[in-house]
Design an enzyme around this catalytic site. Structure first.
Site, PDB file in Angstrom:
ATOM      1  N   SER A 272       0.953  -1.443  -0.050  1.00  0.00           N
ATOM      2  CA  SER A 272      -0.336   0.174  -0.023  1.00  0.00           C
ATOM      3  C   SER A 272       0.637   1.343  -0.329  1.00  0.00           C
ATOM      4  O   SER A 272       1.439   1.776  -0.956  1.00  0.00           O
ATOM      5  CB  SER A 272      -1.383   0.298   0.552  1.00  0.00           C
ATOM      6  OG  SER A 272      -2.097   0.816   1.188  1.00  0.00           O
TER       7      SER A 272
ATOM      8  N   ASP B  80      -9.788  -4.596  -5.638  1.00  0.00           N
ATOM      9  CA  ASP B  80      -9.112  -3.293  -4.395  1.00  0.00           C
ATOM     10  C   ASP B  80      -9.792  -2.363  -4.816  1.00  0.00           C
ATOM     11  O   ASP B  80      -9.511  -1.341  -5.277  1.00  0.00           O
ATOM     12  CB  ASP B  80      -7.306  -3.124  -5.131  1.00  0.00           C
ATOM     13  CG  ASP B  80      -7.365  -2.740  -3.945  1.00  0.00           C
ATOM     14  OD1 ASP B  80      -7.479  -1.950  -2.701  1.00  0.00           O
ATOM     15  OD2 ASP B  80      -5.661  -2.872  -4.094  1.00  0.00           O
TER      16      ASP B  80
ATOM     17  N   HIS C 115      -7.689  -5.477  -1.250  1.00  0.00           N
ATOM     18  CA  HIS C 115      -5.815  -5.092  -0.419  1.00  0.00           C
ATOM     19  C   HIS C 115      -5.454  -5.360   0.253  1.00  0.00           C
ATOM     20  O   HIS C 115      -5.919  -5.272   1.487  1.00  0.00           O
ATOM     21  CB  HIS C 115      -6.141  -3.003  -0.126  1.00  0.00           C
ATOM     22  CG  HIS C 115      -5.694  -2.093  -0.033  1.00  0.00           C
ATOM     23  ND1 HIS C 115      -4.838  -2.271  -1.229  1.00  0.00           N
ATOM     24  CD2 HIS C 115      -4.987  -1.671   1.534  1.00  0.00           C
ATOM     25  CE1 HIS C 115      -4.168  -1.289  -0.868  1.00  0.00           C
ATOM     26  NE2 HIS C 115      -3.874  -1.162   0.501  1.00  0.00           N
TER      27      HIS C 115
END
Length: 206
Positions: free
Chosen positions: A83, A143, A170
């Site tokens: 991320s 995601d 995610h």
């Protein structure tokens, strides 16, 4: 034996310990002799979170802190980011290939999961051309936080990216379709890895 040491960079609201748990399925599917080094963003020590905030506010502080850590810390063969940590890995890879690369940026590969890149003017000078460092980019087709398209824009920053997609969101997937290509990718660096004492767990546990 690979004997690789990989620096792991957590997400925006994460910590090194959280990333360890998030990575557990993938790490468990990779060779056991890979050492994963988990660190916390410097903001956590001040009661904050993240490597930077909106508009990359705080990026310079993070950059200077991590460059100091890399210069003083253990040998690092590669970087793994998830991320916001994946975006940081991309920026560090760009710094590594800049004409005046700072000391300590001698890692040989980067793996980015659910990442994105900066298109702000302040970072334009870091990407005058595609980056040549070997890279892996993992994107989730579902995601909701970092869309697949953003992960692919990060991959476009590199000359020969290995792009792996999964149907999840995610997350850091650990299934064979992702783990096996990553294991093959890492095997390429076994002969170039250095030697030294083991540095496991998070930096706070060393």
């Amino acid at each position: 034996m690979l004997n690789l040491r990989v620096l792991c960079l957590h997400g925006y609201h994460g910590t090194g310990a959280i990333l360890r748990r998030q990575m557990a399925p993938l790490a468990g599917a990779l060779p056991a002799d890979i050492e994963f080094v988990y660190i916390d963003a410097p903001s956590l020590a001040a009661g904050d979170f993240g490597w930077w905030h909106e508009g990359f506010s705080g990026w310079e502080h993070t950059r200077d802190w991590i460059l100091e850590w890399l210069s003083a810390g253990p040998r690092i063969d590669g970087i793994f980011g998830f991320s916001q940590g994946a975006a940081l890995a991309g920026l560090l890879a760009a710094l590594r290939e800049s004409p005046r690369a700072p000391r300590g940026l001698d890692f040989g590969f980067a793996i980015m999961v659910g990442g994105f890149t900066s298109f702000l003017p302040q970072h334009a000078g870091l990407f005058p051309r595609p980056l040549t460092i070997p890279s892996v980019h993992v994107a989730g087709r579902s995601d909701p936080i970092v869309p697949r398209s953003d992960s692919l824009k990060l991959a476009d920053r590199f000359t020969d990216p290995l792009i792996l997609e999964h149907n999840g969101g995610h997350v850091i997937p650990g299934d064979r379709t992702v783990a096996e290509p990553i294991a093959r990718f890492l095997a390429r660096f076994a002969s170039t890895a250095g030697t030294g004492a083991a540095y496991g767990a998070t930096a706070s546990e060393q």
